[in-house]
Motif scaffolding. Structure first.
Motif, mmCIF file in Angstrom:
data_model
loop_
_atom_site.group_PDB
_atom_site.id
_atom_site.type_symbol
_atom_site.label_atom_id
_atom_site.label_comp_id
_atom_site.label_asym_id
_atom_site.label_seq_id
_atom_site.Cartn_x
_atom_site.Cartn_y
_atom_site.Cartn_z
ATOM 1 N N THR A 35 6.264 18.806 -28.638
ATOM 2 C CA THR A 35 6.603 18.787 -30.054
ATOM 3 C C THR A 35 6.095 20.042 -30.734
ATOM 4 O O THR A 35 6.767 20.629 -31.579
ATOM 5 N N VAL A 36 4.893 20.457 -30.370
ATOM 6 C CA VAL A 36 4.327 21.710 -30.857
ATOM 7 C C VAL A 36 3.857 22.503 -29.639
ATOM 8 O O VAL A 36 3.069 22.011 -28.825
ATOM 9 N N PHE A 37 4.366 23.721 -29.519
ATOM 10 C CA PHE A 37 3.974 24.596 -28.420
ATOM 11 C C PHE A 37 3.610 25.944 -29.023
ATOM 12 O O PHE A 37 4.455 26.629 -29.592
ATOM 13 N N THR A 38 2.336 26.282 -28.913
ATOM 14 C CA THR A 38 1.887 27.494 -29.581
ATOM 15 C C THR A 38 1.317 28.494 -28.594
ATOM 16 O O THR A 38 0.552 28.143 -27.706
ATOM 17 N N LYS A 39 1.711 29.734 -28.765
ATOM 18 C CA LYS A 39 1.119 30.858 -28.058
ATOM 19 C C LYS A 39 0.383 31.768 -29.044
ATOM 20 O O LYS A 39 -0.138 32.807 -28.663
ATOM 21 N N GLY A 40 0.381 31.342 -30.298
ATOM 22 C CA GLY A 40 -0.324 32.098 -31.319
ATOM 23 C C GLY A 40 -1.558 31.349 -31.767
ATOM 24 O O GLY A 40 -2.219 30.668 -30.990
ATOM 25 N N GLN A 55 3.370 12.751 -34.934
ATOM 26 C CA GLN A 55 3.609 11.320 -34.808
ATOM 27 C C GLN A 55 4.127 10.937 -33.424
ATOM 28 O O GLN A 55 3.803 9.868 -32.907
ATOM 29 N N ASN A 56 4.915 11.784 -32.826
ATOM 30 C CA ASN A 56 5.442 11.558 -31.477
ATOM 31 C C ASN A 56 5.430 12.876 -30.728
ATOM 32 O O ASN A 56 5.793 13.911 -31.282
ATOM 33 N N GLY A 57 5.018 12.840 -29.456
ATOM 34 C CA GLY A 57 5.088 14.052 -28.650
ATOM 35 C C GLY A 57 3.739 14.657 -28.351
ATOM 36 O O GLY A 57 2.728 13.969 -28.260
ATOM 37 N N THR A 58 3.724 15.999 -28.245
ATOM 38 C CA THR A 58 2.582 16.700 -27.667
ATOM 39 C C THR A 58 2.260 17.962 -28.448
ATOM 40 O O THR A 58 3.163 18.710 -28.844
ATOM 41 N N LEU A 59 0.984 18.197 -28.629
ATOM 42 C CA LEU A 59 0.492 19.483 -29.111
ATOM 43 C C LEU A 59 -0.022 20.244 -27.894
ATOM 44 O O LEU A 59 -0.993 19.824 -27.263
ATOM 45 N N LYS A 60 0.657 21.323 -27.554
ATOM 46 C CA LYS A 60 0.242 22.110 -26.395
ATOM 47 C C LYS A 60 -0.219 23.486 -26.835
ATOM 48 O O LYS A 60 0.507 24.227 -27.508
#
Length: 820
Positions: free
Chosen positions: A318-323, A334-339
């Motif tokens: 849901t959230v994929f950050t390289k910053g 609410q649903n998914g993944t913080l990576k």
């Protein structure tokens, strides 16, 4: 001439006799230069200095740490971890109080790598810590691959203040999609404002002329799925609506600011390289699938980011950050993944003081710091992260770091399952898988889980400051390269700690759940309070020590000549060693010993006794009391010894207590035949002989270690109990004053009184050994090196290798009634 023939006949008889269990060792009286063949082989020589000992000695010193200075703590030294293994032995025991030191010499088998110090304080609280004494202590230093350097590692991200904006002079954008695009060309360096619902198209060529600014005062739905080279400022009451696009990109070199009272809604929001998003208001989108390198998402205090995860489809994250995500407010998925991307990028994550992150799954990567609260169902890793938790990191279902040699660093941090009222609840499962991860829990930090599994990883703390806590409410499982180091308390139910497959520093202490003395306080001031214990009191006196470790004594009876080296001419085993210790100084009030006579491979009369190398004969002022184990008076076994009124031998410097004067009679046989050394033989007996005795001291002066195993000099006598008798002792143990030492240095023997070298041969072989276990002795005529595959290597290595050689036997070569 007749004398020469007689002497030759004796030698011939001796050669023939080697086919049997024993030979006539009296021949050494005729010729002390006579040598028998080396029973281990012509080329076999034990190394110089090898003493045949299978035990080691160390001095254990323990200080009291209880606050009740008038009371004693109980100290026990164990040979196994009582949290892992119920089959442990108490090697030493005593009491200590503040201002005193418990100090005792402790004997332990060579194969042991740790001793365990169990301490019970006056309030009944029990702790166990380790003492590394074997080879594995050298493994406590391991190489962990260095993490890539990053200049931003030690810097906290910038905390932005909300600005006010002067929109005077901003060009208002008006109209709808029917307007001509040329009328809405945005130029670099100019400011524009949307005051009403603007739906018109814009033609953005500002990348050629500079960065423009758009103020959003009302609701704006951008005409395209990307805005770049722009400063977008959503004012109070303004709204940026990107819902018409599956994905909307804040392009390169752009900023997006949402003021308090402003909002952003939509599907997927993405930030390109070198973009800055500052949220002081509210953000509600379905996902942030791609926050690129060197972008920054800043969420201010009291601001809110909500990721619904409603339209993530087949996307994994849901959230994929390289910053950089820099959160000081509320950040909810609410649903998914913080990576967080792996350490290979410049990705950073910061959750500030008072900030809260909620996410079903949190995948840690790169470099991150938590000074607030992170709530997740599951926490795992990507790559080799360096993550610092200085506050509350919660995983309601599981925490699993696998295949990583990254770091988790905690400084007064909590890693647990969550909060229930004023209680910190445990994670159901905490796992550090293979990969050599390191978890530092410093300065009063805590990991609390139901089940903890740690493989090829390290849990460590700083060496000073408040102790930290690793708390398992159900169990701890470890691997062979699991390390516990530093100022650390570990709580675990007894019997549920891993079977010693770990390396543990001496400073680490074990407790039952809620049994440590360390109070853990979270950043939210919720505390993990230990059991305060009972009202203080002394342990029950006298202190009773019962060491049930078995020590088997094996003898060859042909000294000063070699025998057949089956080591079964006499087999005795110490089954129990008991002490009662005085209250104030740990002196011995009573000593008890239980010895079992198990086998007699000799075919002649043999007696046995025990000399206490740490007890003078003058120390015995009470009669030695022999127990009765089979309705026979044990005194009948020793009637041929010359004893004083205290049942110890006369004419001795050290106390000598007789065991039996005829081994065959002790086992119920009236002929000198082999007993329990030939499988299935009619001479065998099922009922062995147990000799038990006790010695009381009305005025205790002797320390407990005077009765240690290494001070119990058990020996056999092969020619009667008179003075100048032929004694055979365990290798290295001194003879008594009644022994005939004229054979020292004769035949195969190399003993020397001046060198204090006793009962070792010219090839440095032994006639008597002590094996620290309930030993399976070889069958008759079977050399011990044949019965035990590792025995030869243990001897030739000088005891350095194959230290547990007695665990590897040939079942067809040992006495069958004694095998597993």
């Amino acid at each position: 001439m007749r004398r020469i023939i007689l002497f030759a006949s004796i030698i011939a008889i001796a050669i023939v006799s080697t086919l049997f269990s024993c030979v006539d060792s009296d021949k050494n009286f005729y010729d002390s230069s006579y040598r028998m063949p080396n029973p281990m082989g012509d080329e076999f020589v034990a190394p110089d200095g090898f003493d045949w000992s299978m035990t080691e000695t160390t001095t254990v010193s323990v200080e009291a740490d209880n606050e009740d200075a008038q009371y004693y703590s109980l100290v026990e030294v164990l040979d196994a971890n009582p949290f892992s293994n119920s089959d442990y032995n108490v090697l030493a025991k005593g009491t200590v109080k503040p201002g005193q030191t418990f100090s005792q010499e402790v004997i332990y088998p060579q194969g042991i790598t740790y001793l365990y110090i169990r301490k019970t304080d006056p309030k009944g609280r029990v702790s166990v810590n380790t003492l590394a004494i074997g080879d594995r202590q050298d493994l406590s230093v391991k190489t962990v691959r260095a993490l890539k350097a990053n200049t931003r590692t030690n810097e906290l991200p910038e905390k932005y203040s909300e600005e006010t904006y002067d929109t005077t002079g901003a060009i208002e954008l008006v109209g709808n999609t029917n307007w001509n695009q040329d009328n809405h060309h945005l130029e670099g360096g100019k400011s524009y404002i949307i005051k009403n619902s603007f739906t018109g198209n814009i033609n953005d060529n500002s990348q050629y002329s500079g960065i423009f600014t758009i103020f959003v005062e009302s609701e704006w739905t951008p005409p395209h799925n990307m805005v770049q080279s722009a400063n977008i400022i959503v004012l109070k009451g303004g709204k940026l609506n990107i819902s018409k696009f599956d994905s909307f990109l804040i392009g390169d070199n752009s900023t997006l600011t949402i003021q308090s009272g402003g909002s952003l809604v939509g599907n997927d929001l993405r930030l390109a390289t070198k973009t800055l998003m500052k949220n002081f208001g509210t953000v509600n989108v379905n996902s942030m699938k791609d926050l690129n390198s060197n972008c920054t998402l800043y969420n201010a205090p009291k601001a809110s980011v909500v990721i619904t995860g409603k339209s993530i489809g087949l996307q994994e994250f849901t959230v994929f950050t390289k910053g950089l995500i820099s959160n000081f407010g509320g950040f909810t998925i609410q649903n998914g993944t913080l990576k967080l991307n792996s350490e290979d990028s410049m990705q950073l994550f910061y959750n500030g003081d008072g900030a809260v992150v909620n996410t079903p799954t949190f995948i840690i990567g790169g470099i991150g710091t938590n000074d607030g609260t992170i709530n997740a169902l599951k926490i795992t890793n990507a790559g080799n992260p360096t993550f610092t938790n200085n506050c509350s990191l919660y995983a309601k279902e599981s925490f699993n770091l696998s295949g990583t040699n990254g770091k988790i660093i905690m400084n007064k941090g909590i890693l647990a399952g969550g909060i229930d009222g004023n209680n910190i609840i445990a994670i159901p499962s905490f796992t550090l898988g293979s990969g050599q991860a390191t978890v530092e829990i410093n300065n009063g930090s805590m990991i609390k889980a139901e089940k903890i599994t740690i493989t090829d990883s390290t849990i460590k703390t700083d060496s000073e400051g408040t102790r930290s806590l690793l708390k398992a409410t159900e169990s701890i499982s470890t691997g062979w390269t699991t390390y516990f180091k530093g100022n650390l308390d570990i709580e675990c139910p007894e019997g549920k700690f891993s079977k010693e497959a770990y390396i543990m520093d001496n400073s680490v202490k074990l407790y039952i759940p809620n049994g440590s003395k360390t109070i853990i306080t979270s950043c939210s001031e919720i505390t993990e309070v230990p059991d305060p214990g009972t009202a203080p009191k002394d342990p029950q006196f006298p202190i009773k020590l019962e060491d049930n470790r078995n020590y088997s004594y094996l003898f060859e009876d042909q000294w000063p000549l070699y025998g057949d080296y089956d080591m079964n001419d006499i087999v005795m085993t110490i089954k129990k060693r008991k002490l009662k210790l005085s209250k104030h100084d740990n002196k011995v009030e009573e000593f008890e010993l239980e010895i079992e006579l198990s086998a007699v491979g000799a075919t002649k009369k043999i007696g046995a006794a025990i000399m206490f190398d740490g007890v003078l004969a003058s120390d015995i002022t009470e009669e030695v009391d022999f127990a009765d184990d089979d309705d026979d008076d044990d005194n009948t076994l020793i009637k041929n010894f010359n004893l004083n009124n205290y049942n110890i031998e006369k004419g001795q410097k050290y106390a000598v207590v007789p065991l039996f004067d005829d081994a065959h009679k002790a086992l119920g046989r009236d002929r000198y035949i082999q007993i329990n050394t030939i499988s299935g033989h009619s001479n065998n007996v099922k009922k062995t002989k147990t000799i038990s005795f006790s010695i009381e001291f009305d005025k205790p002066t002797l320390p407990a270690d005077a009765f240690n195993i290494n001070k119990l000099n058990i020996f056999i006598i092969t020619d009667g109990n008179a003075a100048n008798r032929r004694e055979i002792h365990v290798a290295g143990y001194q003879p008594t004053q009644l022994a005939d030492v004229s054979s020292f240095g004769g035949n195969d023997d190399a003993s020397s009184i001046s060198a204090k070298k006793y009962y070792l041969s010219k090839e440095n072989l032994a006639w008597g050994i002590i094996v620290p276990t309930n030993f399976k002795w070889p069958l008759e005529y079977v050399n011990i090196k044949t019965a035990y595959n590792q025995f030869n290597d243990w001897v030739t290595s000088g005891g350095a290798g194959n230290k547990n050689w007695w665990n590897d036997w040939n079942e067809t070569k040992v006495f069958q009634t004694n095998k597993n």
